[in-house]
Structures are given as structure tokens and as C-alpha cells.
Design a protein around this motif. Structure first.
Motif, PDB file in Angstrom:
ATOM      1  N   ARG A  82       0.823  -1.214   0.000  1.00  0.00           N
ATOM      2  CA  ARG A  82       0.000   0.000   0.000  1.00  0.00           C
ATOM      3  C   ARG A  82       0.855   1.261   0.000  1.00  0.00           C
ATOM      4  N   LYS A  83       2.021   1.175   0.617  1.00  0.00           N
ATOM      5  CA  LYS A  83       2.908   2.333   0.723  1.00  0.00           C
ATOM      6  C   LYS A  83       3.919   2.386  -0.416  1.00  0.00           C
ATOM      7  N   SER A  89       8.329   4.028   8.174  1.00  0.00           N
ATOM      8  CA  SER A  89       9.182   5.211   8.306  1.00  0.00           C
ATOM      9  C   SER A  89       9.549   5.822   6.961  1.00  0.00           C
ATOM     10  N   GLY A  90       9.043   5.214   5.882  1.00  0.00           N
ATOM     11  CA  GLY A  90       9.315   5.749   4.559  1.00  0.00           C
ATOM     12  C   GLY A  90      10.556   5.197   3.892  1.00  0.00           C
ATOM     13  N   GLU A  91      11.247   4.281   4.561  1.00  0.00           N
ATOM     14  CA  GLU A  91      12.450   3.692   3.994  1.00  0.00           C
ATOM     15  C   GLU A  91      12.084   2.587   3.005  1.00  0.00           C
ATOM     16  N   PRO A  92      12.919   2.346   2.005  1.00  0.00           N
ATOM     17  CA  PRO A  92      12.665   1.234   1.078  1.00  0.00           C
ATOM     18  C   PRO A  92      12.679  -0.104   1.826  1.00  0.00           C
ATOM     19  N   VAL A  93      11.815  -0.999   1.433  1.00  0.00           N
ATOM     20  CA  VAL A  93      11.759  -2.326   2.054  1.00  0.00           C
ATOM     21  C   VAL A  93      13.050  -3.082   1.747  1.00  0.00           C
TER      22      VAL A  93
END
Length: 205
Positions: A82-83, A89-93
Motif C-alpha cells: 500500500r505504501k 518510516s518511509g524507507e525502502p523495504v
């Protein structure tokens, strides 16, 4: 029902040779490795290869001693998607290729897949066997030997039966997940599969 144990190994975390393995409780097993990686990469790769090797419609349970791998495959992945494959925290997975690969493999598999956490290194026969194979694969790669190629896909009906003494396992269910195809999801309301409270004599059948 197909039951498969998975495990990963990293000789020097991070950056050392890694090995992965899956063990079908009534049939074959397979392992492989790569020259460099992490424990988490090895655990995710083991889960991915197990799903790919069992593509049929028969229900499947994957047992792993890695809560990270289980949560990546069943809990965290929905929010990440979804993100836009970003964490809270907005960091790449991290390890996104493997996580996405697992998600795609689950979506393509007609049969449901559930995950169970098992405690490692406590005498669980299948967990110990997967750990052994993963370690051997990592050591083989580190020594310069070619890692075994992934085995051809198998299904429950095609899996050769063999007698295996199931050791006592200390296990608890941390995730119960059904991952039907989109067509199946539209045809029926999603349902969770309930497992009995695990104990030393847990029976899944």
C-alpha cells in the motif's frame, strides 16, 4: 496437506556465503546457496523456493524458525504494498526482490499457504534437517563447489511417500494466512484456517 520446513544459513553475517533449504515432511528436500548474503536473505530464499516447488492446489503449511521471514510473507507485505514498497518510516523495504517474489508466488498458487513458527535447535526433526542442508550448501559455496540446482516442482499427489519419524517439536502458531488467487477471493469470502493450540503432540491432520 503439504507440510514443508524451511531454513537459511549465513556463515558470516552479513556478507558471508549463504545456504537455504526446504524439507517436505513426506517427500523430497532441496537446498542451494550463494557466495554472499545475510541470514535474512537466506531465510526468505528458503521460503520462496519452497513455495515455487509446490505449486498445486493442495493446502500447504510452511514451518520456519524465522519470525522475520514469516512476517515478511504474511503480515508486513500488505502494508508495504500500500505504501509503494516503503516501510512505515518511509524507507525502502529491505530484500524487496525476495519479498515481492514470495508475494507473487503466493498469489499465483491455487492452494492456500499457512505459516507456522517453530523454535529452532530443540530437536524438531524437519527443522534440524533443513538447518543441516542449508549449512552444507553455504559451506559448499564458500569452498567453491557449485550449489545444488533447485529441484523440479512437486505436488502433494506426486510427492513420493517415505517413512519418517516425527520428532517432538516445540512450536506455536504465529500466523495463519490464506493466500487465494484473486479469482478465488472474489468467489468466496476470505477465511482463516485455525490450527489447534500447539503442544508436544501437535497433530495437523
Amino acid at each position: 496437506m503439504i507440510i514443508v520446513s524451511t531454513d537459511g544459513s549465513c556463515l558470516r553475517n552479513p556478507g558471508g556465503a549463504i545456504g537455504w533449504a526446504w524439507v517436505n515432511h513426506t517427500g523430497p528436500s532441496q537446498s542451494g546457496g550463494e557466495p554472499s548474503g545475510t541470514n535474512q536473505v537466506a531465510e526468505l530464499r528458503a521460503v520462496l523456493e519452497a513455495i515455487r516447488a509446490h505449486p498445486g492446489s493442495e493446502p500447504m503449511v510452511i514451518e520456519s524458525d524465522s519470525q522475520y521471514a514469516i512476517k515478511c510473507a504474511s503480515e508486513w507485505v500488505s502494508g508495504w504494498k500500500r505504501k509503494g514498497w516503503r516501510t512505515a518510516s518511509g524507507e525502502p523495504v529491505k530484500n524487496i526482490d525476495l519479498v515481492r517474489g514470495i508475494d507473487e508466488a503466493l498469489g499465483e498458487r491455487p492452494g492456500p499457504v499457512r505459516f507456522r513458527w517453530v523454535r529452532g535447535h530443540v530437536g524438531n526433526h524437519y527443522n534440524e534437517e533443513a538447518d543441516k542442508l542449508a549449512g552444507e550448501a553455504a559451506r559448499a559455496v564458500a569452498a567453491g563447489a557449485p550449489a545444488p540446482a533447485p529441484v523440479a516442482s512437486v505436488t502433494g499427489a506426486e510427492t513420493p511417500a517415505k517413512t519418517v519419524s516425527r520428532a517432538k517439536s516445540v512450536a506455536r502458531t504465529v500466523t495463519r494466512v490464506e493466500r487465494p488467487t484473486a479469482r478465488a477471493a472474489a468467489a468466496a469470502q476470505p477465511a482463516l484456517f485455525d490450527l489447534p493450540a500447539p503442544d508436544d503432540s501437535l497433530t495437523l491432520f
